[in-house]
Design an enzyme around this catalytic site. Structure first.
Site, PDB file in Angstrom:
ATOM      1  CG  ASP A   1     -42.712 -46.883  -6.961  1.00 34.36           C
ATOM      2  OD1 ASP A   1     -42.461 -45.864  -7.622  1.00 34.36           O
ATOM      3  OD2 ASP A   1     -41.860 -47.496  -6.275  1.00 34.36           O
ATOM      4  CG  HIS A   2     -49.998 -49.134  -5.262  1.00 34.95           C
ATOM      5  ND1 HIS A   2     -51.095 -49.016  -4.443  1.00 34.95           N
ATOM      6  CD2 HIS A   2     -50.274 -50.153  -6.114  1.00 34.95           C
ATOM      7  CE1 HIS A   2     -51.989 -49.945  -4.783  1.00 34.95           C
ATOM      8  NE2 HIS A   2     -51.513 -50.639  -5.789  1.00 34.95           N
ATOM      9  CG  PHE A   3     -49.711 -43.144  -8.292  1.00 40.96           C
ATOM     10  CD1 PHE A   3     -49.943 -42.976  -9.646  1.00 40.96           C
ATOM     11  CD2 PHE A   3     -48.399 -43.235  -7.839  1.00 40.96           C
ATOM     12  CE1 PHE A   3     -48.895 -42.903 -10.541  1.00 40.96           C
ATOM     13  CE2 PHE A   3     -47.344 -43.160  -8.732  1.00 40.96           C
ATOM     14  CZ  PHE A   3     -47.587 -42.999 -10.093  1.00 40.96           C
TER      15      PHE A   3
ATOM     16  CB  VAL B   1     -53.932 -46.574  -2.688  1.00 44.13           C
ATOM     17  CG1 VAL B   1     -54.541 -47.786  -2.013  1.00 44.13           C
ATOM     18  CG2 VAL B   1     -54.978 -45.520  -2.953  1.00 44.13           C
TER      19      VAL B   1
END
Lengths: 178, 128
Positions: free
Chosen positions: A30-32, A46
């Protein structure tokens, strides 16, 4: 837990912990961060800096908690400063080193360093990527019945629960009462 | 160490602990009301003063504790004359003159100014 193992503990002085960043972790899905540029940045997962801070807090929290045999409810009370100069991507290892600056019945001040081992590099070695200063409070001392705010808390130590105990056991650190 | 030198070091501590600008840190500035200090900041200030001046500060030596819980000392949200006497005895570096006329417990933190810290450090260094 946001640390995988405590690899060194010098009571009341220093604690070193590692965290392996794995693509199996859901938060990475969910964190790119990405943007079209220039220069363009592709969507590479990341580890969020906030979770690195949580890992630092857990490292410092174990160091502070261990100093009083985990009797106190240790909480992260203040983030004085955090600097991170490089992102952590899947397949890398983070190493957090916590130094106790001050410990007493009220809490502790801890200075931490963050290093990153990029296993894909040509000559893999830990590289310093950040530092932090955190403050921890013994909640039961500062806000409990005998403290400033007169607030009562459950008697059991809800901070150092089962997950922390598992971490301690797997790191070879004695769990109080066992 | 002169008064000005102590003030300079105290100011550095407060700029660091409270993320305020140097020019906000005046002698009369209240730590809570003017500089925005919250409860954990008071502990942080204690830690940082110890580092800056190389002395130890005992729990309750600089800021008050265990006053609010004692019914002798606080009644209906007001600090009683006994409470005020206890505060004065425990905290000789604090000027309670402006507090006496309206001794509400909620105002206790306001009496701690930058000058209070400077005075506290002066007394500690003189006693060393």
């Amino acid at each position: 837990m946001w640390i995988d193992r405590v690899v060194e503990l010098v009571p009341r002085v220093r604690l070193v912990a590692i965290k392996n960043v794995s693509l199996a972790e859901e938060h990475l899905h969910d964190h790119f961060p990405a943007h079209p540029g220039p220069p363009p940045r592709p969507a590479v997962p990341v580890m969020p800096a906030s979770l690195i801070i949580e890992g630092l807090a857990q490292s410092g929290g174990v160091l502070v908690g261990h100093a009083y045999d985990f009797r106190h409810k240790v909480i992260l009370a203040k983030i004085n400063r955090v600097e991170l100069s490089r992102e952590a991507t899947p397949g890398s290892t983070l190493r957090y080193t916590a130094h106790a600056e001050r410990l007493d019945e009220q809490g502790g001040a801890v200075r931490l360093g963050v290093e990153l081992l990029d296993h894909a590099g040509p000559d893999p070695a830990f590289e310093t990527i950040g530092s932090a200063e955190l403050m921890f409070s013994h909640l039961d001392q500062n806000m409990g019945a005998a403290g400033q705010a007169g607030v009562d808390f459950p008697a059991h130590n809800f901070v150092f629960g089962e997950q922390f105990k598992t971490l301690l056991r797997s790191s070879g650190i004695a769990v109080p009462g066992e | 160490m002169t008064h000005d030198e102590i003030f300079g070091k105290v100011r550095t501590v407060l700029v660091d602990a409270l993320a305020v600008d140097e020019d906000e840190v005046t002698p009369t500035a209240s730590l809570r009301r003017d500089l925005g200090a919250e409860s954990i900041d008071f502990l942080d200030i204690v830690f940082k003063l110890e580092q800056a001046f190389s002395f130890k500060i005992a729990q309750g030596e600089l800021f008050p504790e265990n006053v609010a819980q004692d019914p002798k000392y606080v009644k209906d949200g007001r600090v009683t004359p006994e409470g005020l006497a206890a505060l004065r005895a425990r905290l000789p570096h604090v000027d309670f003159a402006g507090f006496e006329s309206e001794p509400m417990l909620s105002r206790v933190a306001d009496v701690f100014t930058v000058e209070t810290l400077v005075r506290f450090v002066e007394k500690k260094l003189a006693a060393a």
